[in-house]
Design a protein around this motif. Structure first.
Motif, PDB file in Angstrom:
ATOM      1  N   ARG A 275      -4.275 -11.263   1.708  1.00  0.00           N
ATOM      2  CA  ARG A 275      -4.023 -10.059   2.370  1.00  0.00           C
ATOM      3  C   ARG A 275      -3.542 -10.403   3.923  1.00  0.00           C
ATOM      4  O   ARG A 275      -2.692  -9.685   4.310  1.00  0.00           O
ATOM      5  CB  ARG A 275      -5.301  -9.188   2.626  1.00  0.00           C
ATOM      6  CG  ARG A 275      -5.298  -7.719   3.322  1.00  0.00           C
ATOM      7  CD  ARG A 275      -6.466  -6.998   3.240  1.00  0.00           C
ATOM      8  NE  ARG A 275      -6.622  -6.536   1.921  1.00  0.00           N
ATOM      9  CZ  ARG A 275      -7.928  -6.096   1.219  1.00  0.00           C
ATOM     10  NH1 ARG A 275      -8.718  -5.956   2.313  1.00  0.00           N
ATOM     11  NH2 ARG A 275      -7.646  -5.604   0.124  1.00  0.00           N
TER      12      ARG A 275
ATOM     13  N   LEU B  40       0.182  -6.144  -1.483  1.00  0.00           N
ATOM     14  CA  LEU B  40      -0.655  -5.840  -0.425  1.00  0.00           C
ATOM     15  C   LEU B  40      -1.458  -4.646  -0.759  1.00  0.00           C
ATOM     16  O   LEU B  40      -2.927  -4.639  -0.697  1.00  0.00           O
ATOM     17  CB  LEU B  40      -0.006  -5.508   0.910  1.00  0.00           C
ATOM     18  CG  LEU B  40      -0.990  -5.294   2.042  1.00  0.00           C
ATOM     19  CD1 LEU B  40      -2.052  -6.405   2.557  1.00  0.00           C
ATOM     20  CD2 LEU B  40      -0.182  -4.686   3.452  1.00  0.00           C
ATOM     21  N   ALA B  41      -0.759  -3.410  -1.249  1.00  0.00           N
ATOM     22  CA  ALA B  41      -1.445  -2.130  -1.851  1.00  0.00           C
ATOM     23  C   ALA B  41      -2.450  -2.784  -2.861  1.00  0.00           C
ATOM     24  O   ALA B  41      -3.632  -2.213  -3.032  1.00  0.00           O
ATOM     25  CB  ALA B  41      -0.712  -1.179  -2.072  1.00  0.00           C
TER      26      ALA B  41
ATOM     27  N   LEU C 253       0.130  -9.482   5.202  1.00  0.00           N
ATOM     28  CA  LEU C 253       0.335  -8.638   6.223  1.00  0.00           C
ATOM     29  C   LEU C 253       1.084  -9.311   7.252  1.00  0.00           C
ATOM     30  O   LEU C 253       2.149  -8.800   7.924  1.00  0.00           O
ATOM     31  CB  LEU C 253      -0.775  -8.180   6.972  1.00  0.00           C
ATOM     32  CG  LEU C 253      -1.817  -7.195   6.388  1.00  0.00           C
ATOM     33  CD1 LEU C 253      -3.230  -7.387   6.790  1.00  0.00           C
ATOM     34  CD2 LEU C 253      -1.105  -5.759   6.626  1.00  0.00           C
TER      35      LEU C 253
ATOM     36  N   GLY D 268      -3.279  -1.845   7.091  1.00  0.00           N
ATOM     37  CA  GLY D 268      -3.569  -3.260   6.372  1.00  0.00           C
ATOM     38  C   GLY D 268      -4.559  -4.161   7.189  1.00  0.00           C
ATOM     39  O   GLY D 268      -5.343  -4.724   6.486  1.00  0.00           O
TER      40      GLY D 268
END
Length: 331
Positions: free
Chosen positions: A54, A35-36, A58, A87
């Motif tokens: 994404r 995600l990062a 999440l 996020g």
């Protein structure tokens, strides 16, 4: 049950819980890292490939956080939730926004259908029928292959203001319009052959509008960023205002979509529309990728936008009703 057997059961349960907690924690770290990394897309093209997912990452991280709570690991759960909240901010272009449609000029409104036909598709009759059922004013198409060109060509009669531009082995990009060409001085249509861009300059009411069809390749390792580099000057040269319909092979929050928006001075219409999907797995909620978009110019409003029905492609259509704010309200 003897005390010894009960003790063994407790130990087995404790070991199982420890293993499950370890697996969940490690899975959460992997999801958080992916995600990062997706937020680094301005610097690494491969990150845009991660950014595609994404929304799904999440969702997975939120499930991990709930599982950690059930496993009585509140600190780890809080860490997971702490990553979920920022996020969600990264989904901003896909979050719904309120629009004031009451001030839209009704004589400067039009319906646009965006659709990737899928170059493996051998029958576009249903897609053509859908366009007519919706009574679209403008249609932006991608992957118009030789297999379906005869069916697509039937639109020429009803949509005489058009352009078809060769792209690659997956087929052409095209714009079909029943709105007439704009009468202003300058080119009324154009192609960037081999780069997935074609456009027409039409008149909506009394307003000239450039409607473009775009097809970007996938990011890393297929060179989406380099393609946008090659297209950027052409996009900046398009007569304003510009509306873009296309298969971007990129999420609405991606770096590539942002670059196209900056070059055309347009912005992606809000909302999460999972348009790339498999019909056989349609029963799975949240499955699919949001990669087909409509971008609109400043001074325009979106009356409505939605996914259309399945017409035999691996992409769902996007159906948008667009219009203009009164000139007095544009500044």
């Amino acid at each position: 049950m003897s005390d010894q057997e009960e003790l063994e059961d407790q130990r087995s349960e404790s070991r199982a819980k420890t293993v499950l907690l370890l697996l969940m924690s490690r899975f959460g770290v992997l999801v958080a890292a992916a995600l990062a990394f997706g937020f680094l897309s301005p610097w690494f093209e491969v990150a845009d490939s991660f950014a595609h997912f994404r929304f799904h990452l999440l969702l997975a991280l939120a499930i991990v956080a709930v599982a950690l709570i059930l496993l009585r690991a509140p600190v780890r759960a809080m860490l997971a939730f702490a990553l979920v909240l920022p996020g969600i901010g990264g989904l901003a272009p896909a979050l719904p926004a309120a629009t004031n449609v009451a001030t839209m000029e009704q004589d400067a409104a039009f319906t646009l259908v965006q659709l990737n036909l899928n170059y493996l598709n051998r029958d576009a009759d249903d897609a053509v029928r859908m366009v007519r059922e919706i009574d679209a004013d403008v249609v932006t198409l991608q992957e118009v292959s030789s297999f379906v060109f005869v069916e697509v060509a039937s639109l020429f009669k009803d949509y005489p203001y058009n352009v078809v531009c060769q792209y690659s082995r997956v087929g052409a990009v095209a714009v079909f319009s029943r709105l007439p060409f704009a009468s202003e001085v300058g080119p009324r249509q154009g192609c960037v052959v081999g780069e997935g861009l074609g456009w027409v300059r039409v008149k909506v009411g009394e307003r000239p509008v450039t409607v473009a069809s775009m097809h970007l390749t996938w990011p890393f390792p297929f060179g989406q960023s380099a393609q946008v580099d090659r297209l950027e000057a052409h996009l900046r040269a398009l007569p304003r205002p510009v509306v873009v319909g296309g298969d971007f092979n990129a999420a609405p929050w991606s770096h590539s979509v942002r670059r196209v928006g900056e070059a055309t001075r347009a912005r992606v219409v809000e909302g999460l529309r999972l348009t790339l999907y498999r019909p056989s797995l349609d029963w799975v909620p949240g499955l699919g990728l949001p990669i087909d978009h409509v971008l609109t110019a400043p001074g325009m409003v979106t009356h409505s936008i939605r996914r259309g029905r399945n017409v035999g492609s691996d992409h769902l259509p996007v159906v948008a009703r667009l219009g203009f704010l009164p000139e007095a309200d544009e500044n």
